[in-house]
Design a protein around this motif. Sequence first.
Motif, PDB file in Angstrom:
ATOM      1  N   LEU A   1       0.782  -1.272   0.004  1.00 55.01           N
ATOM      2  CA  LEU A   1       0.125   0.137   0.149  1.00 55.01           C
ATOM      3  C   LEU A   1       0.938   1.214  -0.015  1.00 55.01           C
ATOM      4  N   LEU A   2       2.214   1.327   0.565  1.00 54.43           N
ATOM      5  CA  LEU A   2       2.770   2.487   0.611  1.00 54.43           C
ATOM      6  C   LEU A   2       3.357   2.576  -0.798  1.00 54.43           C
ATOM      7  N   PHE A   3       3.713   1.484  -1.471  1.00 56.00           N
ATOM      8  CA  PHE A   3       4.498   1.684  -2.714  1.00 56.00           C
ATOM      9  C   PHE A   3       3.194   2.145  -3.683  1.00 56.00           C
ATOM     10  N   LEU A   4       1.926   1.612  -3.407  1.00 53.69           N
ATOM     11  CA  LEU A   4       0.984   2.227  -4.248  1.00 53.69           C
ATOM     12  C   LEU A   4       0.597   3.644  -4.209  1.00 53.69           C
ATOM     13  N   LEU A   5       0.858   4.140  -2.605  1.00 59.20           N
ATOM     14  CA  LEU A   5       0.408   5.394  -2.598  1.00 59.20           C
ATOM     15  C   LEU A   5       1.440   6.385  -3.286  1.00 59.20           C
ATOM     16  N   ALA A   6       2.921   5.794  -3.213  1.00 62.11           N
ATOM     17  CA  ALA A   6       3.675   6.507  -4.109  1.00 62.11           C
ATOM     18  C   ALA A   6       3.432   6.643  -5.489  1.00 62.11           C
ATOM     19  N   LEU A   7       2.912   5.391  -5.850  1.00 64.42           N
ATOM     20  CA  LEU A   7       2.855   5.485  -7.531  1.00 64.42           C
ATOM     21  C   LEU A   7       1.460   6.197  -7.916  1.00 64.42           C
ATOM     22  N   ALA A   8       0.529   6.229  -6.944  1.00 65.90           N
ATOM     23  CA  ALA A   8      -0.508   7.043  -7.207  1.00 65.90           C
ATOM     24  C   ALA A   8      -0.194   8.674  -7.186  1.00 65.90           C
ATOM     25  N   ALA A   9       0.743   9.040  -6.451  1.00 60.76           N
ATOM     26  CA  ALA A   9       1.126  10.162  -6.548  1.00 60.76           C
ATOM     27  C   ALA A   9       1.916  10.605  -7.783  1.00 60.76           C
ATOM     28  N   VAL A  10       2.382   9.907  -8.573  1.00 62.08           N
ATOM     29  CA  VAL A  10       3.066  10.292  -9.802  1.00 62.08           C
ATOM     30  C   VAL A  10       2.211  11.114 -10.832  1.00 62.08           C
ATOM     31  N   PRO A  11       0.982  10.768 -10.909  1.00 60.02           N
ATOM     32  CA  PRO A  11       0.275  11.770 -11.641  1.00 60.02           C
ATOM     33  C   PRO A  11       0.069  12.933 -11.410  1.00 60.02           C
ATOM     34  N   GLY A  12       0.180  13.209 -10.061  1.00 64.03           N
ATOM     35  CA  GLY A  12       0.205  14.483  -9.340  1.00 64.03           C
ATOM     36  C   GLY A  12       1.271  15.173  -9.790  1.00 64.03           C
ATOM     37  N   SER A  13       2.437  14.799 -10.310  1.00 60.04           N
ATOM     38  CA  SER A  13       3.840  15.507 -10.832  1.00 60.04           C
ATOM     39  C   SER A  13       3.644  15.514 -12.308  1.00 60.04           C
ATOM     40  N   LEU A  14       2.912  14.969 -13.057  1.00 59.84           N
ATOM     41  CA  LEU A  14       2.893  14.639 -14.336  1.00 59.84           C
ATOM     42  C   LEU A  14       1.735  15.495 -15.038  1.00 59.84           C
ATOM     43  N   VAL A  15       0.605  15.428 -14.461  1.00 60.86           N
ATOM     44  CA  VAL A  15      -0.392  16.169 -14.808  1.00 60.86           C
ATOM     45  C   VAL A  15      -0.672  17.498 -14.265  1.00 60.86           C
ATOM     46  N   PRO A  16      -0.771  18.686 -14.882  1.00 57.67           N
ATOM     47  CA  PRO A  16      -1.350  19.988 -14.030  1.00 57.67           C
ATOM     48  C   PRO A  16      -2.200  19.764 -13.070  1.00 57.67           C
ATOM     49  N   GLN A  17      -2.284  20.144 -12.112  1.00 59.22           N
ATOM     50  CA  GLN A  17      -3.343  19.969 -10.791  1.00 59.22           C
ATOM     51  C   GLN A  17      -3.977  21.477 -10.927  1.00 59.22           C
ATOM     52  N   ARG A  18      -5.438  21.156 -10.633  1.00 62.26           N
ATOM     53  CA  ARG A  18      -6.294  22.446 -10.603  1.00 62.26           C
ATOM     54  C   ARG A  18      -5.815  23.439  -9.370  1.00 62.26           C
ATOM     55  N   GLY A  19      -5.571  22.827  -8.292  1.00 60.30           N
ATOM     56  CA  GLY A  19      -5.228  23.612  -6.908  1.00 60.30           C
ATOM     57  C   GLY A  19      -4.050  24.280  -7.114  1.00 60.30           C
ATOM     58  N   VAL A  20      -3.026  23.885  -8.172  1.00 61.13           N
ATOM     59  CA  VAL A  20      -1.719  24.413  -8.188  1.00 61.13           C
ATOM     60  C   VAL A  20      -1.381  25.169  -9.387  1.00 61.13           C
ATOM     61  N   ASP A  21      -1.882  24.747 -10.583  1.00 63.37           N
ATOM     62  CA  ASP A  21      -1.762  25.486 -11.915  1.00 63.37           C
ATOM     63  C   ASP A  21      -2.985  25.654 -12.575  1.00 63.37           C
ATOM     64  N   PRO A  22      -3.838  26.162 -12.381  1.00 62.60           N
ATOM     65  CA  PRO A  22      -5.281  26.038 -13.090  1.00 62.60           C
ATOM     66  C   PRO A  22      -5.112  26.811 -14.601  1.00 62.60           C
ATOM     67  N   ASP A  23      -3.981  27.595 -14.949  1.00 65.68           N
ATOM     68  CA  ASP A  23      -3.667  28.005 -16.171  1.00 65.68           C
ATOM     69  C   ASP A  23      -3.375  26.825 -17.213  1.00 65.68           C
ATOM     70  N   LYS A  24      -2.442  25.971 -16.684  1.00 64.83           N
ATOM     71  CA  LYS A  24      -2.084  24.700 -17.329  1.00 64.83           C
ATOM     72  C   LYS A  24      -3.269  23.764 -17.830  1.00 64.83           C
TER      73      LYS A  24
END
Length: 519
Positions: free
Chosen positions: A39-62
């Motif tokens: 589960l710890l590995f899955l949590l780290a893996l699940a966080a990867v899209p948060g770095s690759l895909v622009p997030q509304r809460g961080v960069d709504p312009d992108k």
Amino acid sequence: MSVDELEKEQAPKHVNLGLVGWLRWGWRTLTSMKTALILLFLLALAAVPGSLVPQRGVDPDKVARLYQQSPTLAEWYDRFQLFEVFTSVWFAAIYLLLFTSLIGCVVPRAATYARELRRRPPDAPRRLSRLPHSTSFEADLDVEEAARRLRGLRFRVVTGDGWVSAEKGYLRETGNLLFHVALLGILLAVGFGSLFGYRGNVLVVEGDGFANTVAAYDRFIPGSQVSAESLQPFSFQLTDFKASYQVTGDKKGQALDYTAHLKVNDTPGSPTRDYALKVNDPLEIDGTQTYLIGNGYAPVFKVTDGKGQVAFEGPVPCLIESKATMISECAVKAPDAQPSQLGFLLRFLPTSVPLTNGAYTSAFPGDLQPEVQLFGGYAGDLGMRSGTPQSVYEIVPPELKNKIVPVVRGTEASKPLAVGQSVELPNGAGKLEYTGVKHWITIQTAYDPGRVPALIAAGAAILGIALSLQIRRRRVFVRTGKGVVEVGGLTRTEGSAAGFAEEFADIVKLLSAGEKDVR
């Protein structure tokens, strides 16, 4: 008994676990160390899209730019909540399962550790020569003296009739337990911050102000326990924004520094103070941090309608098309224009230069020669009075395209307008005037009461893993009698026997030394 009967007797029998049995099996599986690691590995893996895909809460312009460039891909991203990874249902599911698994791991481990701390070292074996490390020497050493010397090395010692048993390295399990408790603390801190914290994004143009209220945000994401009264009542005005770029060399145009100059009021009625907001240098007021996360240009336009009245005047934030040159796209809307609403699509060029093919582009991200190209002027129903929210970066939604009429068409070869120039619309429909340039910035405010506890827990986790990796559990036994001293030792940590050999030799040397040498 026949062969068939024997095979039937030896065949595995089906066991019906029942509901309670299956629940017990599920709990044991979930709370096993292997499941926690998965589960710890899955949590780290699940966080990867948060770095690759622009997030509304961080960069709504992108995010807005991605919807313009690849609307189908953006819709699929949104469908799987990839624009909001850390608040998505699937990320929360992994988070809660890991939280439950860690509780199930830590509680039994803590009970076992408590029992282990109270347990005394075992009695010394009769034949120490069978241990992985053993030796003997002639010396007149009694049990009490041997115990005293081992205690000086911080061993836990027990004695018996002619023997001494010593053990050391209990901090290894302490570190292991501390690491798991710290992981649980991190999850608790993150959960606490999600409940009582908030974050929001807003775009501010030079000369405008911002007050920390829910209505002032373009996007506001509160925790479930946050109310409008929870927000810290600070405000500021953006007086100026400066961006510096590399002007020569291979890295020409690379950003060097961004600075937003603010006039800040920590509370209503408090004295105004100056603050230079920079990237990674947030403004912090009562635990609320304000970050500079983006910037762009907001050219100033004046729209005069067909009746000679000013229908719109002010800066228009542009969506960045090319980060390297800051070429941007703008949409100017005049819903109050008469006899029909007016809209314009424009392209902003910070440092406008002509190309050999007749087109125009920007050669530098700084506003050395800011010009705008008019790509299209439209008249008709822009749908701005329907009550339906619209993007500020497009003229009308696709479903209203047939309700507007193009009155001006332009291309990349259209001659751009310099500051102070204007374009007349045909048939007296109105006029668009380009009057100046301002900057805009996007900021993110974040209040996270779990930030400091999470930092402390992370430090404890690092300390725990260091203790767990560096310290080894080991035992030393001593038997004395008839002028001969036997010493044996072993480690209880797999893979640390080689490192213990040198320590064992030092222990033997200390035990075999005379009273005078020891002192």
